[in-house]
Design a protein around this motif. Structure first.
Motif, PDB file in Angstrom:
ATOM      1  N   THR A 220      16.820 -46.859  10.348  1.00 36.93           N
ATOM      2  CA  THR A 220      17.748 -47.731   9.605  1.00 36.93           C
ATOM      3  C   THR A 220      19.194 -47.387   9.942  1.00 36.93           C
ATOM      4  OG1 THR A 220      17.789 -46.285   7.633  1.00 36.93           O
ATOM      5  CG2 THR A 220      16.100 -48.005   7.723  1.00 36.93           C
ATOM      6  N   TRP A 221      19.475 -46.113  10.233  1.00 35.86           N
ATOM      7  CA  TRP A 221      20.815 -45.707  10.659  1.00 35.86           C
ATOM      8  C   TRP A 221      21.162 -46.389  11.979  1.00 35.86           C
ATOM      9  CZ3 TRP A 221      25.418 -44.563   9.686  1.00 35.86           C
ATOM     10  CH2 TRP A 221      26.233 -43.663  10.406  1.00 35.86           C
ATOM     11  N   GLN A 222      20.209 -46.442  12.910  1.00 36.13           N
ATOM     12  CA  GLN A 222      20.473 -47.135  14.170  1.00 36.13           C
ATOM     13  C   GLN A 222      20.637 -48.629  13.938  1.00 36.13           C
ATOM     14  OE1 GLN A 222      18.335 -45.839  17.651  1.00 36.13           O
ATOM     15  NE2 GLN A 222      18.399 -47.908  18.547  1.00 36.13           N
ATOM     16  N   TYR A 237      34.168 -45.052  12.360  1.00 38.39           N
ATOM     17  CA  TYR A 237      34.164 -43.789  11.624  1.00 38.39           C
ATOM     18  C   TYR A 237      32.778 -43.602  11.012  1.00 38.39           C
ATOM     19  CZ  TYR A 237      39.136 -42.486  11.693  1.00 38.39           C
ATOM     20  OH  TYR A 237      40.389 -42.069  12.071  1.00 38.39           O
ATOM     21  N   LEU A 238      32.189 -42.440  11.257  1.00 40.85           N
ATOM     22  CA  LEU A 238      30.891 -42.090  10.689  1.00 40.85           C
ATOM     23  C   LEU A 238      31.107 -40.997   9.648  1.00 40.85           C
ATOM     24  CD1 LEU A 238      28.687 -41.908  13.935  1.00 40.85           C
ATOM     25  CD2 LEU A 238      29.422 -43.930  12.631  1.00 40.85           C
ATOM     26  N   TYR A 239      30.888 -41.335   8.389  1.00 35.57           N
ATOM     27  CA  TYR A 239      31.145 -40.413   7.285  1.00 35.57           C
ATOM     28  C   TYR A 239      29.847 -39.871   6.702  1.00 35.57           C
ATOM     29  CZ  TYR A 239      36.009 -42.036   6.935  1.00 35.57           C
ATOM     30  OH  TYR A 239      37.322 -42.332   7.184  1.00 35.57           O
ATOM     31  N   PRO A 240      29.746 -38.557   6.489  1.00 32.12           N
ATOM     32  CA  PRO A 240      28.602 -38.050   5.723  1.00 32.12           C
ATOM     33  C   PRO A 240      28.781 -38.402   4.254  1.00 32.12           C
ATOM     34  CG  PRO A 240      30.121 -36.257   6.186  1.00 32.12           C
ATOM     35  CD  PRO A 240      30.669 -37.477   6.893  1.00 32.12           C
ATOM     36  N   LEU A 241      27.707 -38.752   3.596  1.00 30.73           N
ATOM     37  CA  LEU A 241      27.774 -39.028   2.166  1.00 30.73           C
ATOM     38  C   LEU A 241      28.015 -37.728   1.405  1.00 30.73           C
ATOM     39  CD1 LEU A 241      27.414 -41.045  -0.196  1.00 30.73           C
ATOM     40  CD2 LEU A 241      24.987 -40.435  -0.194  1.00 30.73           C
ATOM     41  N   TYR A 242      28.971 -37.778   0.487  1.00 23.41           N
ATOM     42  CA  TYR A 242      29.184 -36.697  -0.464  1.00 23.41           C
ATOM     43  C   TYR A 242      28.936 -37.245  -1.864  1.00 23.41           C
ATOM     44  CZ  TYR A 242      31.288 -33.218   2.665  1.00 23.41           C
ATOM     45  OH  TYR A 242      31.498 -32.283   3.647  1.00 23.41           O
ATOM     46  N   ARG A 267      21.024 -34.409  11.080  1.00 21.44           N
ATOM     47  CA  ARG A 267      20.179 -35.146  12.025  1.00 21.44           C
ATOM     48  C   ARG A 267      20.758 -36.535  12.293  1.00 21.44           C
ATOM     49  NH1 ARG A 267      16.097 -34.841   9.209  1.00 21.44           N
ATOM     50  NH2 ARG A 267      15.958 -36.954   8.358  1.00 21.44           N
ATOM     51  N   LEU A 268      21.200 -37.220  11.231  1.00 23.94           N
ATOM     52  CA  LEU A 268      21.757 -38.561  11.393  1.00 23.94           C
ATOM     53  C   LEU A 268      23.121 -38.519  12.088  1.00 23.94           C
ATOM     54  CD1 LEU A 268      20.743 -40.134   7.960  1.00 23.94           C
ATOM     55  CD2 LEU A 268      19.671 -40.503  10.189  1.00 23.94           C
ATOM     56  N   TYR A 269      23.909 -37.481  11.787  1.00 29.12           N
ATOM     57  CA  TYR A 269      25.188 -37.331  12.496  1.00 29.12           C
ATOM     58  C   TYR A 269      24.958 -37.242  13.994  1.00 29.12           C
ATOM     59  CZ  TYR A 269      28.857 -34.775  14.886  1.00 29.12           C
ATOM     60  OH  TYR A 269      29.785 -34.362  15.828  1.00 29.12           O
ATOM     61  N   ARG A 270      24.039 -36.356  14.394  1.00 26.20           N
ATOM     62  CA  ARG A 270      23.799 -36.163  15.827  1.00 26.20           C
ATOM     63  C   ARG A 270      23.247 -37.430  16.474  1.00 26.20           C
ATOM     64  NH1 ARG A 270      21.738 -30.347  14.147  1.00 26.20           N
ATOM     65  NH2 ARG A 270      23.564 -29.112  14.751  1.00 26.20           N
ATOM     66  N   ALA A 271      22.365 -38.120  15.756  1.00 23.41           N
ATOM     67  CA  ALA A 271      21.821 -39.369  16.294  1.00 23.41           C
ATOM     68  C   ALA A 271      22.932 -40.410  16.457  1.00 23.41           C
ATOM     69  CB  ALA A 271      20.722 -39.899  15.377  1.00 23.41           C
ATOM     70  N   GLY A 272      23.803 -40.517  15.456  1.00 23.28           N
ATOM     71  CA  GLY A 272      24.907 -41.471  15.532  1.00 23.28           C
ATOM     72  C   GLY A 272      25.887 -41.119  16.626  1.00 23.28           C
ATOM     73  N   ARG A 273      26.246 -39.848  16.712  1.00 30.68           N
ATOM     74  CA  ARG A 273      27.160 -39.396  17.772  1.00 30.68           C
ATOM     75  C   ARG A 273      26.605 -39.734  19.146  1.00 30.68           C
ATOM     76  NH1 ARG A 273      26.785 -33.210  18.444  1.00 30.68           N
ATOM     77  NH2 ARG A 273      24.774 -33.968  19.220  1.00 30.68           N
ATOM     78  N   ASP A 274      25.356 -39.367  19.380  1.00 31.67           N
ATOM     79  CA  ASP A 274      24.764 -39.593  20.702  1.00 31.67           C
ATOM     80  C   ASP A 274      24.654 -41.082  21.011  1.00 31.67           C
ATOM     81  OD1 ASP A 274      24.588 -36.864  20.809  1.00 31.67           O
ATOM     82  OD2 ASP A 274      22.419 -36.773  20.469  1.00 31.67           O
ATOM     83  N   HIS A 275      24.350 -41.873  19.992  1.00 30.69           N
ATOM     84  CA  HIS A 275      24.215 -43.324  20.190  1.00 30.69           C
ATOM     85  C   HIS A 275      25.557 -43.932  20.597  1.00 30.69           C
ATOM     86  CE1 HIS A 275      21.824 -46.946  19.796  1.00 30.69           C
ATOM     87  NE2 HIS A 275      22.750 -47.515  19.047  1.00 30.69           N
ATOM     88  N   LEU A 276      26.625 -43.520  19.942  1.00 29.54           N
ATOM     89  CA  LEU A 276      27.941 -44.068  20.274  1.00 29.54           C
ATOM     90  C   LEU A 276      28.419 -43.567  21.631  1.00 29.54           C
ATOM     91  CD1 LEU A 276      29.835 -44.050  16.850  1.00 29.54           C
ATOM     92  CD2 LEU A 276      28.490 -45.863  17.916  1.00 29.54           C
ATOM     93  N   LEU A 424      32.206 -29.124  16.120  1.00 30.70           N
ATOM     94  CA  LEU A 424      32.580 -30.423  15.569  1.00 30.70           C
ATOM     95  C   LEU A 424      31.588 -30.872  14.504  1.00 30.70           C
ATOM     96  CD1 LEU A 424      33.788 -32.540  18.639  1.00 30.70           C
ATOM     97  CD2 LEU A 424      35.143 -31.901  16.641  1.00 30.70           C
ATOM     98  N   ALA A 425      30.304 -30.641  14.754  1.00 30.49           N
ATOM     99  CA  ALA A 425      29.286 -31.030  13.782  1.00 30.49           C
ATOM    100  C   ALA A 425      29.480 -30.307  12.458  1.00 30.49           C
ATOM    101  CB  ALA A 425      27.888 -30.741  14.331  1.00 30.49           C
ATOM    102  N   TYR A 426      30.015 -29.084  12.515  1.00 31.26           N
ATOM    103  CA  TYR A 426      30.223 -28.268  11.312  1.00 31.26           C
ATOM    104  C   TYR A 426      31.685 -28.290  10.846  1.00 31.26           C
ATOM    105  CZ  TYR A 426      25.530 -26.309  11.017  1.00 31.26           C
ATOM    106  OH  TYR A 426      24.169 -26.158  10.827  1.00 31.26           O
ATOM    107  N   SER A 427      32.426 -29.350  11.173  1.00 34.09           N
ATOM    108  CA  SER A 427      33.834 -29.443  10.794  1.00 34.09           C
ATOM    109  C   SER A 427      34.051 -29.295   9.293  1.00 34.09           C
ATOM    110  CB  SER A 427      34.422 -30.783  11.252  1.00 34.09           C
ATOM    111  OG  SER A 427      34.520 -30.856  12.653  1.00 34.09           O
ATOM    112  N   ASP A 428      33.136 -29.838   8.498  1.00 35.21           N
ATOM    113  CA  ASP A 428      33.309 -29.802   7.047  1.00 35.21           C
ATOM    114  C   ASP A 428      32.953 -28.449   6.447  1.00 35.21           C
ATOM    115  OD1 ASP A 428      34.074 -32.392   7.296  1.00 35.21           O
ATOM    116  OD2 ASP A 428      32.555 -33.235   5.969  1.00 35.21           O
TER     117      ASP A 428
END
Length: 449
Positions: A220-222, A237-242, A267-276, A424-428
């Protein structure tokens, strides 16, 4: 090397430093409420940024803890613009004419600036131009919007007045996920809004998406990513939900410490990053991706809203001088927000700073490091040394050694302090570790309201 997964990846989104919860009323501090004319005396004024804040939305999303209220009864938007006009006049007077005053960038944010009618948007632009002296047609102008308010008449005003970038918060193209995030919207409205934006001459479209929504999967993310890519946005912009206190989702008591949720978001961050990246986008920061062949808006990147020389107008806006960051009171709870907005609209004298935090040399170093290292391009060490006369490795030896041990720094970038893909993945997680003890203590002592 330390195993990265022992560190929680989603501590806090560092969109400003020091955080607003570290601000305090200036009336109770030495010197009291400073005159704006004193604050801006001696500051560079030849490349200022202007931010105008509109604190109104049609609905409040379940994840939102921004300073905004739902609706604007009894001509509240008119009274708010009246106050914004008074504040702009006071600020421009405080800047003086001893040196040239020039704005290099502008942004309208919120809330939802396009909550205003087309006529009210005209007035907002007039305040920026006629009161502040900003030439909106010759500088980058970014405006935030929403699917329900991105109407043709509003967009036409923004295009004609010089907008170069429109940012729309879609969050998910899957209606069930939008409902799970307490964001009522219909796919048809989203598509209509995106079509209306593309029908304008505004060159840069940004679409915000969120990952980590309950029930969201890689499939569904894709679906959302591909739906966004069909519009060929110049930026995504890809935002993690808080889930934050006092928000609608916060009241549903999702467990922030849930390791499975952390894993889902990573997992979704990495999938989104790689997709873009596979679809021709470049990564600018953990959140920001820019289409490689897109025209540049010639504006600042994702952290520029907190550069020195920032003029914020409106009761939720921050201003930044080299010595003080200041604003008005801050709240999330609806009743408190309404009270602050009402007080702002009744204010006659805007000549002094009300709430803020002074930034000493150490805080300036931390802020510069945060602004720079959280960008994918990294920070030239020589630039830091030229600015501060020291090395970041001498100023922050423990923090940088810790980041290196975790594999967060790019060892193959001589002369650059740059994050690795994992960094970068651990920026937050990385960003909050650079907060000073004093700022941490002030944030911890802040009483949510």
């Amino acid at each position: 090397m330390t195993v990265t997964h022992t560190v929680r990846p989603y501590e806090s989104y560092v969109y400003a430093y020091p955080h607003k919860t570290a601000y305090r009323p200036l009336a109770g501090q030495p010197g009291g409420r400073p005159e704006l004319s004193e604050l801006w005396a001696g500051e560079r004024k030849d490349a200022l940024s202007l931010y105008m804040h509109i604190p109104f939305c049609e609905v409040r999303c379940g994840f939102c803890n921004l300073f905004t209220r739902i609706g604007a009864p009894d001509e509240l938007t008119s009274r708010y613009l009246d106050a914004l006009d008074r504040q702009a006049t006071a600020v421009r007077d405080a800047l003086g004419d001893a040196e040239p005053v020039r704005f290099a960038a502008a942004a309208f944010g919120g809330g939802t600036p396009t909550f205003l009618t087309a006529g009210e948007l005209e007035r907002l632009c007039d305040i920026a131009e006629k009161r502040m002296g900003a030439d909106l047609r010759s500088v980058p102008l970014s405006v935030e919007t929403s699917p329900s308010t991105a109407t043709a008449d509003r967009l036409a005003v923004l295009a004609e007045r010089g907008a170069t970038r429109i940012s729309i918060g879609v969050q998910s193209f899957v209606e069930a996920e939008a409902r799970a995030a307490v964001r009522p919207q219909h796919a048809a409205d989203v598509e209509q809004a995106l079509g209306a934006i593309r029908d304008t001459s505004i060159p840069v479209l940004n679409i915000d998406l969120i990952y980590g929504i309950e029930g969201q999967t890689e499939r569904t993310w894709q679906t959302s990513l591909d739906a966004a890519l069909r519009w060929r946005p110049e930026e995504l912009y890809l935002y993690p939900l808080y889930v934050r206190p006092l928000t609608a989702l916060g009241r549903l008591a999702k467990n922030e410490a849930d390791a499975a949720w952390d894993e889902q978001r990573l997992r979704l961050y990495r999938a989104g990053r790689d997709h873009l990246l596979a679809h021709g986008y470049e990564q600018v920061s953990m959140r920001m991706f820019r289409r490689a062949d897109a025209p540049r808006a010639d504006g600042p990147d994702d952290y520029a809203c907190q550069t020195d020389g920032m003029i914020g107008l409106g009761c939720g806006a921050r201003s930044y001088t080299s010595r003080l960051h200041y604003s008005f009171d801050y709240a999330v709870r609806m009743g408190e927000v309404r009270g602050i907005i009402d007080a702002y609209t009744a204010t006659a004298d805007f000549s002094r700073a009300e709430v803020g935090r002074y930034t000493d040399g150490d805080e300036a170093r931390r802020r510069h490091l945060l602004q720079s290292v959280l960008q994918a391009q990294g920070m030239p060490v020589d630039d830091y040394r030229e600015r501060f006369g020291t090395s970041p490795y001498d100023d922050f030896p423990e923090e940088l050694a810790r980041f290196e041990d975790r594999g967060w720094l790019d060892a193959g970038a001589p002369g650059l302090l740059r994050l690795s893909p994992e960094g970068l993945a651990y920026s937050d997680a990385l960003g909050p570790e650079l907060f000073s003890p004093a700022v941490r203590a002030a944030m911890a002592a802040y009483e949510l309201k």
